[in-house]
Design a protein around this motif. Sequence first.
Motif, short mmCIF file in Angstrom:
data_model
loop_
_atom_site.label_atom_id
_atom_site.label_comp_id
_atom_site.label_asym_id
_atom_site.label_seq_id
_atom_site.Cartn_x
_atom_site.Cartn_y
_atom_site.Cartn_z
N GLY A 25 40.37 27.87 18.88
CA GLY A 25 40.26 29.03 19.76
C GLY A 25 40.91 28.87 21.12
O GLY A 25 40.79 29.74 21.98
N SER A 26 41.66 27.79 21.30
CA SER A 26 42.22 27.47 22.62
C SER A 26 43.58 28.12 22.88
O SER A 26 44.07 28.12 24.01
N LEU A 128 43.90 28.47 9.54
CA LEU A 128 44.08 28.74 10.97
C LEU A 128 45.55 28.94 11.31
O LEU A 128 46.40 28.13 10.93
N THR A 320 40.48 21.82 25.42
CA THR A 320 40.28 23.27 25.43
C THR A 320 39.95 23.78 26.84
O THR A 320 40.49 24.80 27.29
N GLN A 324 42.23 26.41 29.03
CA GLN A 324 41.66 27.67 29.54
C GLN A 324 41.83 27.81 31.05
O GLN A 324 41.91 28.91 31.57
#
Length: 394
Positions: A25-26, A128, A320, A324
């Motif tokens: 999800g990064s 993914l 991560t 972000q």
Amino acid sequence: MSLHSDILVVGAGPAGLSFAAAVAGSGLSVTLIERSPLSVLQNPPYDGREIALTHMSREIMQRLGMWDLVAPEEIYPLRDAKVLNGQSDYQLHFPQPTEARGEPADCLGYLISNHNIRKAAYEAVAKLDNITILADTAVKEVKTHDDGAEVVLANSDILRSRLLLAADSRFSQTRRQLGISSDMHDYSRTMFVGRMKHTLSNQHTAYECFHYGRTIALLPLEEYITNTVITVDTDQADSIQSLSNEELAALVKSQLKGRLGDMEVVSSFHNYPLVGMIAQRFYGKRSALIGDAAVGMHPVTAHGFNLGLSSADTLAKLVTEAAQRGQDIGAASLLEKYNSKHMLHAQPLYHGTNMLLKLFTNETAPAKLLRGLVLRASNNFPPLKKLITKQLTG
């Protein structure tokens, strides 16, 4: 510098795949480079090994979408554990806990076959979009410099990234090429492992039997099927390898004094030389070590996989967070933080395991006496027992 991806990972075993799943999800792109063919990643063969998972490892696998990809009937509860020494019937007992990690619990941990974990890890990552897996691909050379890393493949292709991870094995060539030394310990012992069926219930109890001359570990799967691990000095390995299935079953029954009744071999048996390793540090310039490339544990304390999964999870969180915040994912300060966190976890486990082995495989008269005393002291000193149980549950 043109990038092939943000992060290159050498090795698509459970640690490498878990790291890739954890940074999904990064927004970062990850390429895994794996020597094995794709067919082996998709359907790993049975290799005899059953992995003891802590409650913490279960939490990580659930978060990464791996746990639910293992068939429920292939997840076996480990209710409690007992340790036996020599010919004595005295047992150090770690009973079924009432809680683990602050939550109600009815078992010390879980057992899942290594091939099922590998398959679930691959399936979680294969879907993914930001992950690329280069299977059947060998690495010739790795290089790092101030602003990135390069991997030269066997076919001379060059891949570039901002961060390079070694997740290839405890004998990692990537680690060596990064100039990171390691403390390697050859135990001069060989482990034989496979499944046995028996006529008496194992009661979902694990046993570690430090008999003189050999060690037998019993990991309960179904009530009447147990993963049996026999460890001998390597010069005695031929005496085990040459046995027929019937002779092997009779030997184990005799060693266990019939504790599980009649025994029968019900799988292929596999053997592995036992070598432990801990890297001097877990990072280099634009690079880090995870899984067995960082620490390769002796299996006696069943912490190798848990430690490898923890390393991937720890580094993935730091990477991560940096991504972000728009920070450099390969910065020395980030990698130093990972090194400190994982070293704090890994060093006591690695060196503690080696101390335990040194004592419980020493067969001089004073050591035999001390072995018995240690078991009794551990059983009768609640704070120590609670600490060990906490380690077992994660």
